[in-house]
Design a protein around this motif. Structure first.
Motif, PDB file in Angstrom:
ATOM      1  N   HIS A  67      -3.175   3.170 -10.177  1.00  9.89           N
ATOM      2  CA  HIS A  67      -4.407   2.580 -10.709  1.00  9.89           C
ATOM      3  C   HIS A  67      -5.614   3.029  -9.890  1.00  9.89           C
ATOM      4  O   HIS A  67      -6.657   3.393 -10.454  1.00  9.89           O
ATOM      5  CB  HIS A  67      -4.301   1.053 -10.693  1.00  9.89           C
ATOM      6  CG  HIS A  67      -5.560   0.371 -11.116  1.00  9.89           C
ATOM      7  ND1 HIS A  67      -5.981   0.309 -12.424  1.00  9.89           N
ATOM      8  CD2 HIS A  67      -6.529  -0.256 -10.388  1.00  9.89           C
ATOM      9  CE1 HIS A  67      -7.131  -0.340 -12.507  1.00  9.89           C
ATOM     10  NE2 HIS A  67      -7.480  -0.694 -11.275  1.00  9.89           N
ATOM     11  N   ASP A  68      -5.460   3.027  -8.581  1.00 12.04           N
ATOM     12  CA  ASP A  68      -6.542   3.512  -7.726  1.00 12.04           C
ATOM     13  C   ASP A  68      -6.832   4.991  -7.984  1.00 12.04           C
ATOM     14  O   ASP A  68      -7.972   5.439  -7.904  1.00 12.04           O
ATOM     15  CB  ASP A  68      -6.172   3.328  -6.256  1.00 12.04           C
ATOM     16  CG  ASP A  68      -6.163   1.869  -5.847  1.00 12.04           C
ATOM     17  OD1 ASP A  68      -6.769   1.069  -6.565  1.00 12.04           O
ATOM     18  OD2 ASP A  68      -5.536   1.557  -4.821  1.00 12.04           O
ATOM     19  N   LEU A  69      -5.783   5.735  -8.306  1.00 13.44           N
ATOM     20  CA  LEU A  69      -5.951   7.164  -8.568  1.00 13.44           C
ATOM     21  C   LEU A  69      -6.856   7.406  -9.754  1.00 13.44           C
ATOM     22  O   LEU A  69      -7.738   8.277  -9.720  1.00 13.44           O
ATOM     23  CB  LEU A  69      -4.589   7.815  -8.797  1.00 13.44           C
ATOM     24  CG  LEU A  69      -4.598   9.295  -9.171  1.00 13.44           C
ATOM     25  CD1 LEU A  69      -5.177  10.130  -8.036  1.00 13.44           C
ATOM     26  CD2 LEU A  69      -3.189   9.774  -9.520  1.00 13.44           C
ATOM     27  N   VAL A  70      -6.669   6.666 -10.815  1.00 13.45           N
ATOM     28  CA  VAL A  70      -7.493   6.832 -12.020  1.00 13.45           C
ATOM     29  C   VAL A  70      -8.963   6.604 -11.701  1.00 13.45           C
ATOM     30  O   VAL A  70      -9.827   7.426 -12.027  1.00 13.45           O
ATOM     31  CB  VAL A  70      -7.027   5.885 -13.134  1.00 13.45           C
ATOM     32  CG1 VAL A  70      -8.011   5.917 -14.304  1.00 13.45           C
ATOM     33  CG2 VAL A  70      -5.635   6.273 -13.609  1.00 13.45           C
ATOM     34  N   SER A  71      -9.260   5.484 -11.062  1.00 16.29           N
ATOM     35  CA  SER A  71     -10.664   5.176 -10.750  1.00 16.29           C
ATOM     36  C   SER A  71     -11.237   6.180  -9.755  1.00 16.29           C
ATOM     37  O   SER A  71     -12.407   6.562  -9.836  1.00 16.29           O
ATOM     38  CB  SER A  71     -10.778   3.755 -10.199  1.00 16.29           C
ATOM     39  OG  SER A  71      -9.989   3.605  -9.031  1.00 16.29           O
ATOM     40  N   HIS A 102       0.848  -1.196   0.000  1.00 18.27           N
ATOM     41  CA  HIS A 102       0.000   0.000   0.000  1.00 18.27           C
ATOM     42  C   HIS A 102       0.881   1.243   0.000  1.00 18.27           C
ATOM     43  O   HIS A 102       1.888   1.311   0.698  1.00 18.27           O
ATOM     44  CB  HIS A 102      -0.895   0.009   1.236  1.00 18.27           C
ATOM     45  CG  HIS A 102      -1.652   1.304   1.426  1.00 18.27           C
ATOM     46  ND1 HIS A 102      -2.745   1.642   0.664  1.00 18.27           N
ATOM     47  CD2 HIS A 102      -1.464   2.335   2.291  1.00 18.27           C
ATOM     48  CE1 HIS A 102      -3.198   2.820   1.046  1.00 18.27           C
ATOM     49  NE2 HIS A 102      -2.444   3.264   2.042  1.00 18.27           N
ATOM     50  N   ALA A 103       0.493   2.256  -0.817  1.00 13.70           N
ATOM     51  CA  ALA A 103       1.148   3.570  -0.821  1.00 13.70           C
ATOM     52  C   ALA A 103       0.071   4.640  -0.706  1.00 13.70           C
ATOM     53  O   ALA A 103      -1.048   4.467  -1.191  1.00 13.70           O
ATOM     54  CB  ALA A 103       1.959   3.764  -2.098  1.00 13.70           C
ATOM     55  N   SER A 104       0.428   5.741  -0.062  1.00 16.12           N
ATOM     56  CA  SER A 104      -0.554   6.806   0.178  1.00 16.12           C
ATOM     57  C   SER A 104      -0.663   7.780  -0.983  1.00 16.12           C
ATOM     58  O   SER A 104      -1.374   8.778  -0.880  1.00 16.12           O
ATOM     59  CB  SER A 104      -0.180   7.567   1.455  1.00 16.12           C
ATOM     60  OG  SER A 104       1.090   8.189   1.309  1.00 16.12           O
ATOM     61  N   LEU A 105       0.038   7.527  -2.087  1.00 13.23           N
ATOM     62  CA  LEU A 105       0.048   8.464  -3.212  1.00 13.23           C
ATOM     63  C   LEU A 105      -1.354   8.812  -3.701  1.00 13.23           C
ATOM     64  O   LEU A 105      -1.695   9.978  -3.890  1.00 13.23           O
ATOM     65  CB  LEU A 105       0.861   7.892  -4.365  1.00 13.23           C
ATOM     66  CG  LEU A 105       2.357   8.228  -4.412  1.00 13.23           C
ATOM     67  CD1 LEU A 105       2.965   7.616  -5.664  1.00 13.23           C
ATOM     68  CD2 LEU A 105       2.576   9.719  -4.390  1.00 13.23           C
ATOM     69  N   SER A 106      -2.161   7.796  -3.936  1.00 10.32           N
ATOM     70  CA  SER A 106      -3.497   8.034  -4.481  1.00 10.32           C
ATOM     71  C   SER A 106      -4.320   8.903  -3.544  1.00 10.32           C
ATOM     72  O   SER A 106      -4.959   9.872  -3.966  1.00 10.32           O
ATOM     73  CB  SER A 106      -4.211   6.704  -4.723  1.00 10.32           C
ATOM     74  OG  SER A 106      -5.544   6.928  -5.148  1.00 10.32           O
ATOM     75  N   PHE A 107      -4.276   8.597  -2.267  1.00 12.47           N
ATOM     76  CA  PHE A 107      -5.044   9.374  -1.292  1.00 12.47           C
ATOM     77  C   PHE A 107      -4.539  10.812  -1.223  1.00 12.47           C
ATOM     78  O   PHE A 107      -5.331  11.762  -1.200  1.00 12.47           O
ATOM     79  CB  PHE A 107      -4.934   8.706   0.083  1.00 12.47           C
ATOM     80  CG  PHE A 107      -5.586   9.495   1.177  1.00 12.47           C
ATOM     81  CD1 PHE A 107      -6.963   9.449   1.362  1.00 12.47           C
ATOM     82  CD2 PHE A 107      -4.821  10.296   2.027  1.00 12.47           C
ATOM     83  CE1 PHE A 107      -7.563  10.195   2.368  1.00 12.47           C
ATOM     84  CE2 PHE A 107      -5.419  11.032   3.031  1.00 12.47           C
ATOM     85  CZ  PHE A 107      -6.796  10.976   3.201  1.00 12.47           C
ATOM     86  N   ASP A 108      -3.221  10.985  -1.201  1.00  8.68           N
ATOM     87  CA  ASP A 108      -2.652  12.328  -1.098  1.00  8.68           C
ATOM     88  C   ASP A 108      -3.010  13.185  -2.304  1.00  8.68           C
ATOM     89  O   ASP A 108      -3.366  14.374  -2.163  1.00  8.68           O
ATOM     90  CB  ASP A 108      -1.128  12.236  -0.967  1.00  8.68           C
ATOM     91  CG  ASP A 108      -0.692  11.577   0.334  1.00  8.68           C
ATOM     92  OD1 ASP A 108      -1.506  11.539   1.272  1.00  8.68           O
ATOM     93  OD2 ASP A 108       0.455  11.103   0.397  1.00  8.68           O
ATOM     94  N   ILE A 109      -2.928  12.593  -3.489  1.00 14.09           N
ATOM     95  CA  ILE A 109      -3.229  13.354  -4.709  1.00 14.09           C
ATOM     96  C   ILE A 109      -4.704  13.702  -4.781  1.00 14.09           C
ATOM     97  O   ILE A 109      -5.081  14.839  -5.126  1.00 14.09           O
ATOM     98  CB  ILE A 109      -2.792  12.558  -5.954  1.00 14.09           C
ATOM     99  CG1 ILE A 109      -1.256  12.459  -5.978  1.00 14.09           C
ATOM    100  CG2 ILE A 109      -3.300  13.226  -7.222  1.00 14.09           C
ATOM    101  CD1 ILE A 109      -0.725  11.559  -7.062  1.00 14.09           C
ATOM    102  N   GLN A 110      -5.565  12.744  -4.435  1.00 17.79           N
ATOM    103  CA  GLN A 110      -7.006  13.030  -4.458  1.00 17.79           C
ATOM    104  C   GLN A 110      -7.384  14.075  -3.410  1.00 17.79           C
ATOM    105  O   GLN A 110      -8.330  14.845  -3.611  1.00 17.79           O
ATOM    106  CB  GLN A 110      -7.795  11.738  -4.231  1.00 17.79           C
ATOM    107  CG  GLN A 110      -7.724  10.773  -5.404  1.00 17.79           C
ATOM    108  CD  GLN A 110      -8.664   9.600  -5.237  1.00 17.79           C
ATOM    109  OE1 GLN A 110      -9.879   9.754  -5.249  1.00 17.79           O
ATOM    110  NE2 GLN A 110      -8.092   8.402  -5.077  1.00 17.79           N
ATOM    111  N   THR A 111      -6.654  14.120  -2.321  1.00 20.58           N
ATOM    112  CA  THR A 111      -6.893  15.147  -1.302  1.00 20.58           C
ATOM    113  C   THR A 111      -6.587  16.535  -1.860  1.00 20.58           C
ATOM    114  O   THR A 111      -7.320  17.504  -1.610  1.00 20.58           O
ATOM    115  CB  THR A 111      -6.043  14.879  -0.056  1.00 20.58           C
ATOM    116  OG1 THR A 111      -6.391  13.606   0.501  1.00 20.58           O
ATOM    117  CG2 THR A 111      -6.252  15.957   0.996  1.00 20.58           C
TER     118      THR A 111
END
Length: 608
Positions: free
Chosen positions: A473-477, A401-410
């Motif tokens: 991948h999570d970031l895109v969705s 797990h990486a926090s990248l997707s959460f941080d960018i969406q924030t």
């Protein structure tokens, strides 16, 4: 009955009768009553004496002008006497009445200095009566050609009248401007001012703004109601600029504080206008509407000046939000206590479209720098706090797990939501800016990761590589779901990133397979390369079976990790694993080669 001294000084002159005729008329009126007493005879003599005195006082004036002035004074006196005779009581003290009348007749018209003193004392109605008397007298004397030999005297008197009217204008302005300054409102002063304006409008009808033919300073409308309105505008500007405004050095939230003070003080002003000021004016003045419009224009001008100054990202947002949301809300003009007198539906835009667009564009431009900085902080933390310190990748339920997707969406959520609160068009522009900065950030992130991985052989490389692929991948969705944004360009960039990360992995694996002398390791590289590089997904299953046959110690985690690097989705990975399961289960017996026995790979969640 007391004589009204105003009658003596308010009647106009009549140039149609001669002085002699007026005197005869006065004598006739005084001697015509059969019931006249001894006091009446004395009264008549007193009047004749006063006429003689008044005539001698004006003996310096020569010609026709002198006769007209006497005629005018006689007519005024005659009307006064008629009024007295018609209304005198049956019993009175004759000497007392004569004294009062003589005192009234003896009173001279006020001088310019005396009238000005009345103005300074705010005795405006009395001052206006005297100015009007002076104006009428000057006009009458001009009409009688009194100034034909001395036109400069006419100019002087005309200027005196004009200067006095101008002093009255300034007095009106001062009263209006002090209305909100003085905590104790003087209702009588305002009502007297309203009466004064009405009397001036009646005395100077606005007939094509025509002045007296002899001078453009006499007889023209003074337009005090317009001056009243302009005084309100000036007062509003002063009240707006009076709101405290700390400097940046004094408080970082200086603009927020200033706008808070502005709405607090002006709301109090409007409450005072509604509760106290409004009742001093006739309905036709529309006092509340006039003040609201004045404050609105003053605030608009003030905000326009503020918007021209250097404002940072936070200050621009405060200004935009205040204009779009706070101004018309119940915190200011929409306050419940101001209803229904304070109406906002007919107000013009607080900022012109040009100024509003400029403010939004400045905000977007500033936001780009802010967003770029936020992405930079993400990358800096990954490098300094994770890669360089070799902190192991986070795991959730045995998954990388990486926090990248959460941080960018924030970052997206914070900026887009705040812009949506201001306007939809600003929200769209902000979303476009966030996406543009993200598309620039991903290649930069990839470059940093590749440079770090090339510089050292870290045990956390593979876990982070897989975690980042899954996170993107999570970031895109996530972006598609939360913001309905078009991710086509983003997916192209992430596909390239996945291929590059895969190549890095294969390169490292090939390098490791080369400090060994066991030839049986080489097929593992070929198997993995075939799986990752195969375009046709149906053939991947055959390659996986071959890998399982050659390396019986391979476990489920290893298979899923390799399939994840290939970019297969979770469903396809699970289906392939089920089909090759018999071969994988046979490997658990421990027979055959031991290449994968010591490689610890947690289960991978969805990736490309």
């Amino acid at each position: 009955m007391e004589l009204d001294t105003r009658c003596v000084t308010s009647e106009p002159a009549s140039p149609m009768s001669s002085p002699g005729e007026e005197k005869m008329e006065v004598a006739s009126e005084l001697s015509g009553s059969d019931s006249q007493s001894r006091d009446s005879g004395f009264f008549e003599r007193g009047i004749k004496t006063m006429l003689s005195i008044r005539k001698s006082k004006r003996s310096l004036n020569k010609g026709r002008g002198k006769e007209d002035t006497g005629t005018w004074n006689a007519k005024r006196l005659l009307r006064t006497l008629r009024s007295y005779e018609e209304n005198k009581p049956t019993t009175c003290n004759g000497m007392e009445k004569v004294g009062e009348l003589c005192e009234s007749i003896e009173a001279k018209p006020l001088s310019v200095m005396e009238i000005n003193e009345l103005i300074q004392k705010r005795q405006l109605l009395e001052a206006f009566a005297s100015i009007k008397l002076m104006e009428d007298e000057t006009i009458s004397e001009w009409d009688s050609e009194k100034y034909s030999d001395n036109p400069q005297e006419f100019v002087r008197k005309s200027k005196d009248v004009d200067l006095l009217y101008n002093s009255m204008t300034k007095a009106i302005q001062s009263i209006v401007e002090g209305t909100l300054e003085d905590p104790t409102l003087q209702h009588t002063m305002l009502t007297s001012m309203v009466t004064l304006i009405a009397r001036e409008e009646a005395a100077h009808p606005n007939i094509d703004n025509a002045a007296h033919p002899g001078s453009d300073l006499l007889g023209r409308p003074r337009k005090w109601r317009e001056q009243w309105k302009e005084a309100i505008n000036k007062s509003a500007r002063k009240r707006v600029l009076k709101a405290p405004m700390p400097s940046r050095e004094e408080a970082t939230s200086w603009l927020d504080l200033h706008l808070h003070f502005l709405q607090k003080h002006l709301r109090e002003d409007l409450l005072k206008i509604k509760s106290s000021v409004k009742k001093c004016y006739p309905e036709e003045y529309q006092v509340c509407d006039t003040y609201v419009e004045a404050f609105h224009n003053a605030i608009a001008s003030h905000l326009q000046e503020l918007s021209q100054g250097p404002l940072d990202f936070h200050e621009l947002y405060i200004l935009l939000h205040w204009v779009a949301n706070t101004y018309h809300s119940e915190h200011f003009l929409g306050h419940p206590e101001l209803k229904p007198e304070v109406k906002t539906e007919n107000l013009s835009l607080l900022l012109t479209p040009t100024d509003w667009d400029k403010l939004k564009n400045d905000y977007i431009a500033s936001a780009k720098g802010k967003i770029k900085s936020c992405f930079g902080n993400i990358l800096r933390l990954e490098v300094k706090e994770k890669w360089e310190k070799e902190v192991h990748s986070e795991e959730e339920e045995n998954l990388y797990h990486a926090s990248l997707s959460f941080d960018i969406q924030t970052i997206f959520a914070q900026h887009v939501k705040s812009s949506r609160d201001i306007s939809r068009s600003l929200e769209t522009k902000m979303l476009e800016s966030c996406m543009a900065e993200l598309l620039e950030f991903i290649p930069r992130f990839e470059q940093e990761f590749m440079e770090w991985s090339s510089a050292q052989d870290s045990p956390i490389f593979v876990p982070y590589l897989v975690a980042y692929i899954n996170s993107f991948h999570d970031l895109v969705s996530g972006l598609e779901k939360a913001f309905q944004v078009n991710t086509e360009q983003l997916q192209k960039i992430l596909s390239a990133l996945t291929r590059n990360f895969t190549n890095i992995f294969l390169t490292k694996l090939r390098t490791k397979a080369q400090g060994s002398d066991a030839d049986w390791l080489l097929p593992a590289i070929d198997h993995i390369a075939n799986i990752i590089g195969e375009e046709k997904k149906d053939k991947i299953k055959a390659y996986v079976k071959e890998l399982c046959q050659d390396y019986p110690d391979i476990r489920k985690e290893h298979i899923l990790a390799i399939l994840a690097l290939r970019g297969l989705g979770r469903t396809r990975r699970a289906a392939i694993f089920r089909q090759v399961r018999p071969a994988q289960e046979s490997s658990e017996s421990g027979d055959g080669c031991r290449l994968f026995a010591e490689i610890d790979v947690p289960v991978i969640i969805s990736c490309f």
